[in-house]
Design a protein around this motif. Structure first.
Motif: not given
Length: 109
Positions: A23-27, A52-73, A78-80
């Motif tokens: 299911x892809x992954x975070x950085x 960022x470069x791969x996204x500009x080329x159209x080779x990678x896309x990403x979705x934002x996951x819900x945040x958690x308190x551990x991540x400080x908001x 998540x990249x694909x």
């Protein structure tokens, strides 16, 4: 050939690492995958610049996951790899295979 342009070695590693993660992954997961499987150091700066470069080329896309308190908001991306990214990766791999044909017969020294 699809004419996507060539991929650099680190770009290839990033795409392959994302594909290996279910299911892809975070950085952080992508970075860990590169470091563990490719045994290659991957600085956060180089990884984010490459993503960022791969996204500009159209080779990678990403979705934002819900945040958690551990991540400080801070939301997590998540990249694909896109179908275009898979095609570029295959083209790059095929070029390497064509060029490396017969390499095992080349004498060392």
């Amino acid at each position: 050939m699809g004419g996507h342009g060539s991929l650099g070695e680190f770009e290839q590693l990033v795409l392959l690492a994302i594909l290996r993660l279910e299911n892809g992954g975070g950085a952080a997961e992508v970075r860990r995958e590169i470091q563990e499987r490719a045994r290659r150091r991957a600085s956060r700066g180089a990884l984010y610049a490459t993503l960022d470069r791969l996204e500009q080329k159209g080779f990678v896309s990403w979705e934002t996951e819900s945040t958690t308190p551990a991540r400080g908001g801070i939301p997590k991306r998540r990249f694909a790899v896109t179908p275009r990214g898979v095609e570029a990766l295959r083209e790059s791999q095929e070029a390497i295979l064509r060029l490396s044909a017969g390499l095992t017969q080349v004498p060392i020294g």
